[in-house]
Design a protein around this motif. Structure first.
Motif, PDB file in Angstrom:
ATOM      1  N   VAL A 302       0.742  -1.331   0.135  1.00  0.00           N
ATOM      2  CA  VAL A 302      -0.010  -0.118   0.033  1.00  0.00           C
ATOM      3  C   VAL A 302       0.918   1.166   0.045  1.00  0.00           C
ATOM      4  O   VAL A 302       0.575   2.224  -0.631  1.00  0.00           O
ATOM      5  N   GLY A 303       2.038   1.147   0.984  1.00  0.00           N
ATOM      6  CA  GLY A 303       2.888   2.334   0.863  1.00  0.00           C
ATOM      7  C   GLY A 303       3.600   2.516  -0.610  1.00  0.00           C
ATOM      8  O   GLY A 303       4.235   3.538  -0.678  1.00  0.00           O
ATOM      9  N   ASN A 304       3.853   1.666  -1.376  1.00  0.00           N
ATOM     10  CA  ASN A 304       4.544   1.759  -2.833  1.00  0.00           C
ATOM     11  C   ASN A 304       3.541   1.574  -3.857  1.00  0.00           C
ATOM     12  O   ASN A 304       3.699   0.933  -4.931  1.00  0.00           O
ATOM     13  N   PHE A 309       0.759   8.493 -13.573  1.00  0.00           N
ATOM     14  CA  PHE A 309       1.754   9.145 -14.781  1.00  0.00           C
ATOM     15  C   PHE A 309       3.098   8.908 -14.324  1.00  0.00           C
ATOM     16  O   PHE A 309       3.566   9.034 -12.954  1.00  0.00           O
ATOM     17  N   CYS A 310       4.018   8.803 -15.248  1.00  0.00           N
ATOM     18  CA  CYS A 310       5.370   8.517 -15.081  1.00  0.00           C
ATOM     19  C   CYS A 310       6.018   9.859 -14.572  1.00  0.00           C
ATOM     20  O   CYS A 310       5.877  11.085 -15.078  1.00  0.00           O
ATOM     21  N   PRO A 311       6.651   9.736 -13.477  1.00  0.00           N
ATOM     22  CA  PRO A 311       7.220  11.022 -12.844  1.00  0.00           C
ATOM     23  C   PRO A 311       8.681  11.601 -13.793  1.00  0.00           C
ATOM     24  O   PRO A 311       8.930  12.641 -13.464  1.00  0.00           O
ATOM     25  N   ASN A 312       8.974  10.924 -14.783  1.00  0.00           N
ATOM     26  CA  ASN A 312      10.155  11.229 -15.605  1.00  0.00           C
ATOM     27  C   ASN A 312       9.630  11.894 -16.723  1.00  0.00           C
ATOM     28  O   ASN A 312       9.970  12.892 -17.075  1.00  0.00           O
ATOM     29  N   GLY A 319      -0.034   0.157 -15.830  1.00  0.00           N
ATOM     30  CA  GLY A 319       0.030  -0.836 -14.571  1.00  0.00           C
ATOM     31  C   GLY A 319       1.016  -1.719 -14.553  1.00  0.00           C
ATOM     32  O   GLY A 319       1.276  -2.365 -13.588  1.00  0.00           O
ATOM     33  N   GLY A 320       2.313  -1.288 -15.347  1.00  0.00           N
ATOM     34  CA  GLY A 320       3.521  -2.080 -15.296  1.00  0.00           C
ATOM     35  C   GLY A 320       4.578  -1.541 -14.160  1.00  0.00           C
ATOM     36  O   GLY A 320       4.248  -0.222 -13.829  1.00  0.00           O
ATOM     37  N   ASN A 321       5.616  -2.090 -13.886  1.00  0.00           N
ATOM     38  CA  ASN A 321       6.595  -1.699 -12.936  1.00  0.00           C
ATOM     39  C   ASN A 321       7.484  -0.597 -13.759  1.00  0.00           C
ATOM     40  O   ASN A 321       8.076   0.120 -13.014  1.00  0.00           O
ATOM     41  N   LYS A 329      11.568   3.435 -14.027  1.00  0.00           N
ATOM     42  CA  LYS A 329      11.126   2.268 -12.811  1.00  0.00           C
ATOM     43  C   LYS A 329      10.021   3.357 -12.152  1.00  0.00           C
ATOM     44  O   LYS A 329      10.220   4.279 -11.378  1.00  0.00           O
ATOM     45  N   LEU A 330       8.797   2.457 -11.862  1.00  0.00           N
ATOM     46  CA  LEU A 330       7.828   3.121 -11.234  1.00  0.00           C
ATOM     47  C   LEU A 330       7.670   2.801  -9.863  1.00  0.00           C
ATOM     48  O   LEU A 330       7.151   3.693  -8.850  1.00  0.00           O
ATOM     49  N   VAL A 331       8.110   1.505  -9.376  1.00  0.00           N
ATOM     50  CA  VAL A 331       8.050   1.090  -7.955  1.00  0.00           C
ATOM     51  C   VAL A 331       9.333   0.621  -7.561  1.00  0.00           C
ATOM     52  O   VAL A 331      10.584   0.261  -8.396  1.00  0.00           O
TER      53      VAL A 331
END
Length: 331
Positions: A302-304, A309-312, A319-321, A329-331
């Motif tokens: 839940v915390g991750n 939207f991509c922060p970059n 929905g992918g990593n 990398k999103l997570v």
């Protein structure tokens, strides 16, 4: 000639002064020409002629009776001393101080109470205060027939009716027989008023009455002390436990007797109960932890959470990593 005259002179003063004397009468003598009046601190001098007050002198000092006293007397202002005769009057010296007297019941007073068929036997002690406040009444009731009057005379009179007054004011309004000291001020106030009514017609007034203590029989006192200790602890079972623990600690409860066995059994039971409580508490905590083994992992996921939207590059995620546009990398 002056020496011859002085043979007739005399000094009018309180000759038999005692600190416990309320009044003393100078009488059966003539006041001669050249006589003097001596008034000491704490004294008043009252000139009396045929039972009537002629004058009252309250300031201490040494006075010439002919020149300083006679001019102020009511009916004797024009009195002239003869060569062989003098003025026959009585002078009453009054102690003006407030007297303090200790009192105590000679015998126990049986106060009626439903708790004891024969009444509660109580003793009491304290002090009372009084002073002279009405010279006319004093002369009319006492000084007219007595040459002196002592504090002991008043004490005997007061103590003779104290038992009745104590019984009256203790019993009034259902006073707590086992806590009379708490009501001592109210009881003393009522007694003071009654005593004042008893002696006010004699020219005196009760200025104070105090009860220092009430005393119960020894067995009653022990019962009061034990009741108070029970009340402080609040629970009889706890009181018994404290009593037993104190007995073991002091060595009073020891050996192989029944008391020691019971004490040991009760202490063992108390220790066992405490151990069971601790074991139950630990077991409940372990069960709670075993029932929720995935709580930490769930909190981590839940915390991750994957962002929308991509922060970059700002591309909407699918929905992918990793971002499908820039590979971030999103997570």
């Amino acid at each position: 000639m002056s020496l011859f005259k002085n043979q007739f002179a005399n000094v009018v003063e309180w000759e038999e002064f005692r600190d416990d004397m309320i009044f003393w009468k100078w009488s059966n003598r003539e006041i001669k020409k050249g006589s003097r009046l001596i008034i000491r601190p704490g004294q008043d001098a009252i000139f009396i002629n045929n039972g009537k007050i002629e004058g009252i002198f309250t300031d201490e000092g040494d006075y010439n009776i002919e020149s300083q006293i006679i001019p102020f007397l009511s009916t004797l202002k024009g009195f002239k001393f003869g060569f062989n005769s003098g003025m026959r009057v009585e002078v009453l010296f009054v102690n003006t101080k407030e007297f303090t007297v200790k009192w105590g019941t000679k015998n126990a007073i049986n106060i009626p109470t439903p708790l004891l068929p024969g009444g509660m036997p109580i003793r009491a002690n304290g002090t009372f205060n009084f002073k002279v406040n009405d010279y006319m009444a004093l002369i009319d009731k006492i000084a007219g027939v007595k040459n002196s009057y002592l504090v002991e005379d008043i004490k005997i009179r007061i103590v003779s009716i104290l038992d009745q007054l104590l019984m009256k004011w203790i019993s009034r309004e259902g006073k707590d027989m086992f806590n009379l000291q708490a009501n001592s001020f109210e009881i003393a106030k009522g007694i003071k008023e009654d005593l004042d009514m008893q002696i006010i017609d004699s020219g005196m007034t009760i200025t104070g009455f105090n009860i220092m203590s009430f005393n119960y029989p020894e067995k009653i006192q022990e019962m009061i002390a034990k009741t108070a200790s029970h009340s402080m602890i609040g629970d009889i079972q706890k009181y018994q436990q404290v009593e037993m623990t104190d007995g073991i600690a002091s060595g009073k409860v020891k050996g192989g007797g029944a008391a020691a066995d019971m004490a040991g059994m009760m202490m063992g039971m108390n220790v066992a109960n405490e151990m069971m409580k601790n074991m139950n508490q630990n077991q409940n905590q372990n069960q709670n932890q075993n029932q929720n083994p995935s709580s930490q992992g769930n909190n981590h996921s839940v915390g991750n959470k994957i962002p929308n939207f991509c922060p970059n590059c700002g591309q909407k995620t699918s929905g992918g990593n990793f971002c499908s546009n820039c590979g971030q990398k999103l997570v």
